[in-house]
Scaffold this active site. Structure first.
Site, PDB file in Angstrom:
ATOM      1  N   ASN A 184       0.846  -1.197   0.000  1.00  0.00           N
ATOM      2  CA  ASN A 184       0.000   0.000   0.000  1.00  0.00           C
ATOM      3  C   ASN A 184       0.882   1.248   0.000  1.00  0.00           C
ATOM      4  O   ASN A 184       2.110   1.146   0.043  1.00  0.00           O
ATOM      5  CB  ASN A 184      -0.946  -0.029   1.205  1.00  0.00           C
ATOM      6  CG  ASN A 184      -0.172  -0.115   2.497  1.00  0.00           C
ATOM      7  OD1 ASN A 184       0.573   0.796   2.852  1.00  0.00           O
ATOM      8  ND2 ASN A 184      -0.292  -1.233   3.208  1.00  0.00           N
ATOM      9  N   LYS A 209       8.209 -17.407 -10.936  1.00  0.00           N
ATOM     10  CA  LYS A 209       7.453 -16.249 -11.415  1.00  0.00           C
ATOM     11  C   LYS A 209       6.149 -16.717 -12.079  1.00  0.00           C
ATOM     12  O   LYS A 209       6.170 -17.610 -12.928  1.00  0.00           O
ATOM     13  CB  LYS A 209       8.318 -15.500 -12.426  1.00  0.00           C
ATOM     14  CG  LYS A 209       7.758 -14.176 -12.838  1.00  0.00           C
ATOM     15  CD  LYS A 209       8.718 -13.459 -13.776  1.00  0.00           C
ATOM     16  CE  LYS A 209       8.014 -12.263 -14.387  1.00  0.00           C
ATOM     17  NZ  LYS A 209       8.782 -11.688 -15.480  1.00  0.00           N
ATOM     18  N   ILE A 261      -1.425  -7.425  14.370  1.00  0.00           N
ATOM     19  CA  ILE A 261      -0.257  -7.249  15.246  1.00  0.00           C
ATOM     20  C   ILE A 261      -0.654  -6.497  16.516  1.00  0.00           C
ATOM     21  O   ILE A 261      -0.357  -6.920  17.640  1.00  0.00           O
ATOM     22  CB  ILE A 261       0.848  -6.482  14.481  1.00  0.00           C
ATOM     23  CG1 ILE A 261       1.268  -7.318  13.263  1.00  0.00           C
ATOM     24  CG2 ILE A 261       2.038  -6.179  15.386  1.00  0.00           C
ATOM     25  CD1 ILE A 261       2.056  -6.563  12.220  1.00  0.00           C
ATOM     26  N   PHE A 276      -3.953   3.255  15.294  1.00  0.00           N
ATOM     27  CA  PHE A 276      -4.352   4.289  14.338  1.00  0.00           C
ATOM     28  C   PHE A 276      -5.511   3.765  13.514  1.00  0.00           C
ATOM     29  O   PHE A 276      -5.575   2.570  13.226  1.00  0.00           O
ATOM     30  CB  PHE A 276      -3.178   4.660  13.416  1.00  0.00           C
ATOM     31  CG  PHE A 276      -2.357   5.772  13.990  1.00  0.00           C
ATOM     32  CD1 PHE A 276      -1.519   5.549  15.078  1.00  0.00           C
ATOM     33  CD2 PHE A 276      -2.429   7.055  13.469  1.00  0.00           C
ATOM     34  CE1 PHE A 276      -0.781   6.578  15.636  1.00  0.00           C
ATOM     35  CE2 PHE A 276      -1.693   8.097  14.009  1.00  0.00           C
ATOM     36  CZ  PHE A 276      -0.868   7.860  15.092  1.00  0.00           C
ATOM     37  N   LYS A 308     -12.871  -0.057  16.818  1.00  0.00           N
ATOM     38  CA  LYS A 308     -11.520  -0.664  16.855  1.00  0.00           C
ATOM     39  C   LYS A 308     -10.926  -0.596  18.260  1.00  0.00           C
ATOM     40  O   LYS A 308     -10.270  -1.520  18.715  1.00  0.00           O
ATOM     41  CB  LYS A 308     -10.588   0.055  15.877  1.00  0.00           C
ATOM     42  CG  LYS A 308     -10.615  -0.592  14.522  1.00  0.00           C
ATOM     43  CD  LYS A 308      -9.839   0.167  13.501  1.00  0.00           C
ATOM     44  CE  LYS A 308     -10.524  -0.054  12.169  1.00  0.00           C
ATOM     45  NZ  LYS A 308     -10.044   0.767  11.110  1.00  0.00           N
ATOM     46  N   LYS A 333     -10.243  -4.262  19.587  1.00  0.00           N
ATOM     47  CA  LYS A 333      -8.835  -4.654  19.713  1.00  0.00           C
ATOM     48  C   LYS A 333      -8.324  -4.482  21.147  1.00  0.00           C
ATOM     49  O   LYS A 333      -7.150  -4.693  21.422  1.00  0.00           O
ATOM     50  CB  LYS A 333      -7.969  -3.850  18.740  1.00  0.00           C
ATOM     51  CG  LYS A 333      -8.340  -4.039  17.268  1.00  0.00           C
ATOM     52  CD  LYS A 333      -7.255  -3.496  16.334  1.00  0.00           C
ATOM     53  CE  LYS A 333      -7.757  -3.499  14.898  1.00  0.00           C
ATOM     54  NZ  LYS A 333      -6.686  -3.469  13.900  1.00  0.00           N
TER      55      LYS A 333
HETATM   56  O1  C5P Z   1      -8.124  -2.836  11.494  1.00  0.00           O
HETATM   57  P1  C5P Z   1      -7.305  -1.711  10.950  1.00  0.00           P
HETATM   58  O2  C5P Z   1      -6.259  -2.188   9.966  1.00  0.00           O
HETATM   59  O3  C5P Z   1      -8.048  -0.549  10.431  1.00  0.00           O
HETATM   60  O4  C5P Z   1      -6.572  -1.174  12.263  1.00  0.00           O
HETATM   61  C1  C5P Z   1      -5.618  -0.179  12.208  1.00  0.00           C
HETATM   62  C2  C5P Z   1      -4.694  -0.297  13.395  1.00  0.00           C
HETATM   63  O5  C5P Z   1      -4.323  -1.638  13.657  1.00  0.00           O
HETATM   64  C3  C5P Z   1      -3.393   0.418  13.127  1.00  0.00           C
HETATM   65  O6  C5P Z   1      -2.915   0.883  14.371  1.00  0.00           O
HETATM   66  C4  C5P Z   1      -2.526  -0.682  12.548  1.00  0.00           C
HETATM   67  O7  C5P Z   1      -1.142  -0.402  12.698  1.00  0.00           O
HETATM   68  C5  C5P Z   1      -2.965  -1.883  13.353  1.00  0.00           C
HETATM   69  N1  C5P Z   1      -2.903  -3.168  12.624  1.00  0.00           N
HETATM   70  C6  C5P Z   1      -1.995  -4.132  12.991  1.00  0.00           C
HETATM   71  N2  C5P Z   1      -1.977  -5.347  12.347  1.00  0.00           N
HETATM   72  C7  C5P Z   1      -2.846  -5.589  11.338  1.00  0.00           C
HETATM   73  C8  C5P Z   1      -3.767  -4.621  10.955  1.00  0.00           C
HETATM   74  C9  C5P Z   1      -3.772  -3.411  11.616  1.00  0.00           C
HETATM   75  O8  C5P Z   1      -1.191  -3.894  13.896  1.00  0.00           O
HETATM   76  N3  C5P Z   1      -2.810  -6.758  10.729  1.00  0.00           N
END
Ligand code: C5P
Length: 400
Positions: A208, A287, A305, A321, A335, A339
């Site tokens: 991304n 490939k 994570i 974030f 979130k 989370k």
């Molecule tokens: O669920 P979403 O991707 O919108 O959540 C965003 C937050 O979760 C951010 O703080 C991002 O760094 C963290 N995140 C993460 N691991 C993931 C997806 C998001 O740590 N696989």
């Protein structure tokens, strides 16, 4: 800022920036440090041992196999004496030797023999800095946990313009000093930043547009607020802020593994990384060939994570974030709860000139019992305001 009673071994190597070494020694001693200087052979062509002896108040160490010097303070004793080994300026040649563990002079031998915290301030011609070999050596040193200070960009002694100037002595001193009475003094802060890349085959990946700028701005602000900062970084085109440790990763799984390892000794965990939500179920060994008109790939969900770290027993204070394009408040709060975070910083990615890849942002921060609006501004300013909120709520949580 303070370096009170810190034993600093300053390694000076042979580049034009060595002329700044006496000034650096003066600034280190002014902060209360005890400084001993090690000069390489070529450094003594640029700066005299006598001036360094005068400003440090200690004899300058130059040779590995010098019976008199060994009798006064042997090299192993010197390596043990140091709390900090600071190599400034560090030439491309010295970086190469350090990256490969060569020990053919006093400084490189001390590097292997010490358990001190090591800081390296490179200084070289911009093309030498860009050279693939130097960049490989840099990456070896960074992944061994050594903190790089700079280099800076600008005009060079040879007339070139580019990256490779040694950081100014004052900036070096600031980067290695422990700030006094700072909001995050002595705290361990871990920050994930940048995108992740998920391979599809040996040459392709999905990723991304995350630039990593917000995470790096927070890292710099946390360091200035007195924290020991580790950035777990996906691939970005940013230099590591002075005094921060950086661990490079590519995929979400690598980022998770490093985050779990760092979380064991972490007070505050801030997840700014734009982690890819999915990865290919299988990475092709070869490939992928262009054959049919359509290609269907199967993706599986990546681990979350931040949620993993937030679920740890006695884990760190967690900050997430949320980059949203609609219903910003509702999604961010969802979130926060789902989370199990302590805090979440939300931004509306549809606002022009803000967010991804930009130097500016606007954040709305939510926690269980309240919220705060951090108005549009430079990411560096927002980072400071966010960390103030984090520091306050971290202390509230600790005091129960
Ligand atoms: O669920 P979403 O991707 O919108 O959540 C965003 C937050 O979760 C951010 O703080 C991002 O760094 C963290 N995140 C993460 N691991 C993931 C997806 C998001 O740590 N696989």
């Amino acid at each position: 800022m303070s370096l009170a009673n810190k034993n600093i071994l300053l390694g000076v190597t042979g580049g034009i920036a060595a002329y700044k070494a006496p000034d650096l020694v003066r600034k280190l001693t002014a902060e209360g440090a005890n400084v001993r200087v090690v000069l390489t052979d070529s450094a003594s062509e640029f700066v005299s041992p006598m001036s360094l002896q005068a400003v440090s108040g200690n004899p300058v160490h130059q040779h590995l196999l010098d019976a008199d010097a060994e009798a006064a303070m042997g090299h192993i004793e010197l390596a043990k004496w140091a709390d900090i080994l600071l190599i400034a300026p560090a030439t491309a040649n010295t970086m190469a030797k350090l990256a490969h563990g060569l020990a053919d002079d006093l400084l490189t031998t001390l590097f292997l023999a010490t358990t001190a915290t090591v800081y390296i301030a490179p200084a070289m011609n911009q093309q030498m800095w860009k050279a693939p070999a130097t960049q490989r050596n840099l990456s070896v040193l960074e992944t061994s946990g050594i903190t790089m200070l700079g280099p800076d960009s600008g005009e060079q002694a040879c007339g070139d313009v580019g990256t490779g100037r040694m950081l100014e002595p004052l900036d070096i001193v600031r980067a290695i000093s422990v700030p006094r009475n700072q909001e995050l003094a002595g705290m361990n802060v871990v920050i994930t930043a940048g995108p992740t890349r998920e391979p599809l085959d040996p040459v392709r990946y999905i990723s991304n547009h995350s630039s990593g700028k917000m995470g790096y701005a927070i890292a710099q602000a946390a360091r200035l607020a007195g924290a020991n900062v580790t950035i777990i970084s996906g691939p970005v085109a940013l230099t590591t802020p002075p005094g921060c440790q950086r661990i490079d990763v590519i995929t979400a799984e690598e980022m998770l593994n490093k985050a779990k390892a760092e979380a064991t000794n972490c007070d505050i965990f801030i997840a700014t990384a734009a982690v890819a939500d999915y990865r290919a179920a299988e990475v092709a060994d070869n490939k992928l060939k262009k054959s049919s008109d359509e290609l269907t790939l199967t993706f599986v969900k990546n681990p979350d994570i931040l949620a993993t770290i937030a679920a740890l027993e006695d884990g760190p204070f967690t900050v997430g974030f949320a980059a949203e394009s609609q219903n910003v408040e509702a999604y961010a709060k969802d979130k926060l709860i789902r989370k199990k975070l302590d805090m979440i910083a939300a931004n509306d990615i549809t606002r022009e000139g803000l967010g991804f890849n930009s130097d500016d942002n606007a954040l709305h921060v939510y926690w269980q019992t309240g919220d705060a609006e951090l108005p549009t501004g430079k990411k560096s300013e927002l980072a400071k305001s966010l960390l103030s909120l984090v520091a306050t709520h971290y202390k509230n949580k600790k005091s129960g």
